[in-house]
Design an enzyme around this catalytic site. Structure first.
Site, short mmCIF file in Angstrom:
data_model
loop_
_atom_site.label_atom_id
_atom_site.label_comp_id
_atom_site.label_asym_id
_atom_site.label_seq_id
_atom_site.Cartn_x
_atom_site.Cartn_y
_atom_site.Cartn_z
N ASN A 113 9.86 6.09 -5.94
CA ASN A 113 8.66 5.25 -5.91
C ASN A 113 8.70 4.28 -7.08
O ASN A 113 8.88 4.70 -8.23
CB ASN A 113 7.39 6.12 -6.00
CG ASN A 113 6.11 5.29 -5.99
OD1 ASN A 113 5.82 4.56 -6.92
ND2 ASN A 113 5.35 5.43 -4.93
N SER A 144 7.82 3.18 -1.69
CA SER A 144 8.01 4.62 -1.85
C SER A 144 8.88 5.14 -0.72
O SER A 144 8.89 4.57 0.39
CB SER A 144 6.67 5.34 -1.87
OG SER A 144 5.99 5.14 -0.64
N HIS A 151 13.09 11.73 -3.43
CA HIS A 151 11.88 10.90 -3.45
C HIS A 151 12.08 9.76 -4.43
O HIS A 151 12.70 9.93 -5.49
CB HIS A 151 10.68 11.75 -3.89
CG HIS A 151 9.51 10.96 -4.37
ND1 HIS A 151 9.18 10.87 -5.72
CD2 HIS A 151 8.60 10.20 -3.70
CE1 HIS A 151 8.11 10.11 -5.84
NE2 HIS A 151 7.74 9.69 -4.66
#
EC number: 1.3.3.3
Length: 342
Positions: free
Chosen positions: A114, A98, A112
């Protein structure tokens, strides 16, 4: 080809995700040009461990965190059992990488990523995604990010992005604020090749409707492994051009204050709604690593309202709502007219 995992499934996914962490960190250091990642390796008492890498006070990144973990145990957390009750009673394994990047410049979005894999007895699945959170609205940046991830999905199956895009809009939504965390990207979970693609609970949403229209795609383990690999590789090409375009733009104290205000929404989502945070805390994960996604600075202001027609106002009204970013011509014309296209 069998849908079941190969005998070396755990080692194969672990190596993929370690390689992803290494590649991202190496390239981010080159992009930043000043700061370097520091690494902490850690062990989990119940089984497994990981390595947490953080870059702080760089020339571009105020903070960047890239985590890898490989954890296992005997007792499954309730959040997993409620979703897949047939996993109960089996030893489990989970691995993931992540990343969250918080740039200094308000014109460079937070991003972001992940990607993860889970096994427990007969149960296995892949999950993952990437999403962008701008603080100032530029439609061209948003389109580029979505296009790169759409291309990555389509290498495996052209229909995946039709579900993963609205699923991302649905997942990264602050119900208590009635707004999206950002402009989305892709999101998928519980992918094991069985049933329809969408595994969420919102039967009124676009992801569910698209998934129903598509039906079962009969993807196998190797297809889903390739999906994680393709999407992980798409990160740099989706984000680096945005950095290069925006990094030299000067910003005011007021624009920095607005960035910090909007970061507050990021904090709210991660602490209240994010399943990964909840899973990590429920399974006695490493708290410092779990909360690495939080920005180093954020602010809240009671009753804040942006000036009507300002870029801050347009960000709040348009870029915190799900949109057809790539194809909506009315949105494109609006952004051109209001100087928020490029």
């Amino acid at each position: 080809m069998s849908k079941e995992p190969p005998n070396n499934s755990r080692e194969k996914t672990k190596n993929l995700l370690l390689k992803l962490q290494d590649n991202i960190c190496k390239n981010l250091e080159n992009i930043d040009g000043k700061a370097k990642f520091t690494e902490e390796s850690w062990l989990r008492e119940e089984g497994g461990g990981g390595r947490s890498r953080v870059l702080k006070n760089g020339s571009i990144f105020e903070q960047a965190g890239v985590n890898f973990s490989e954890v296992y145990g005997k007792e499954l957390p309730q959040s997993i059992i409620s979703q897949r009750p047939e996993a109960k009673g089996h030893e489990w394994f989970a691995t993931g990488t992540s990343m969250v990047l918080h740039p200094k410049n308000p014109f460079i979005p937070t991003v972001h990523l992940n990607y993860r894999y889970f096994e427990a007895g007969p149960v296995w699945w892949f999950g993952g995604g990437a999403d962008l959170t701008p603080y100032y609205p530029y439609l061209s940046d948003v389109r580029h990010f979505h296009k790169e991830h759409s291309n990555a999905c389509e290498k495996v199956n052209k229909k995946l992005h039709l579900v993963f895009k609205p699923w991302c809009d649905e997942y990264f939504f602050l119900k208590h604020r009635n707004e999206s965390r950002g402009i989305g990207g892709i999101f998928y979970d519980y992918q094991d090749g069985s049933g329809n693609i969408y595994k969420g609970s919102n039967k009124d949403g676009n992801a569910y409707k698209e998934s129903n229209n598509i039906g079962e795609l009969n993807l196998n383990w190797n297809n889903l492994f390739a999906l994680a690999e393709n999407c992980g590789e798409a990160f740099l090409s989706s984000y680096q051009p945005i950095i290069e375009k925006r990094v030299s733009q000067n910003y005011t104290k007021e624009e920095r204050e607005f960035q910090l205000y909007r970061r507050g929404r990021y904090v709210e989502f991660n602490l209240v709604w994010d399943r990964g945070t909840i899973f990590g805390l429920q399974t006695n994960g490493r708290t410092e690593s779990i909360l690495m996604s939080l920005p180093p600075l954020a602010r809240w202001e009671y009753g804040y309202k942006a000036k009507q027609g300002s870029r801050e106002d347009l960000l709040t009204k348009i870029f915190t709502r799900p949109q057809d970013w790539q194809n909506d011509k009315v949105l494109e014309e609006f952004c051109l007219e209001n100087n928020i296209f490029d």
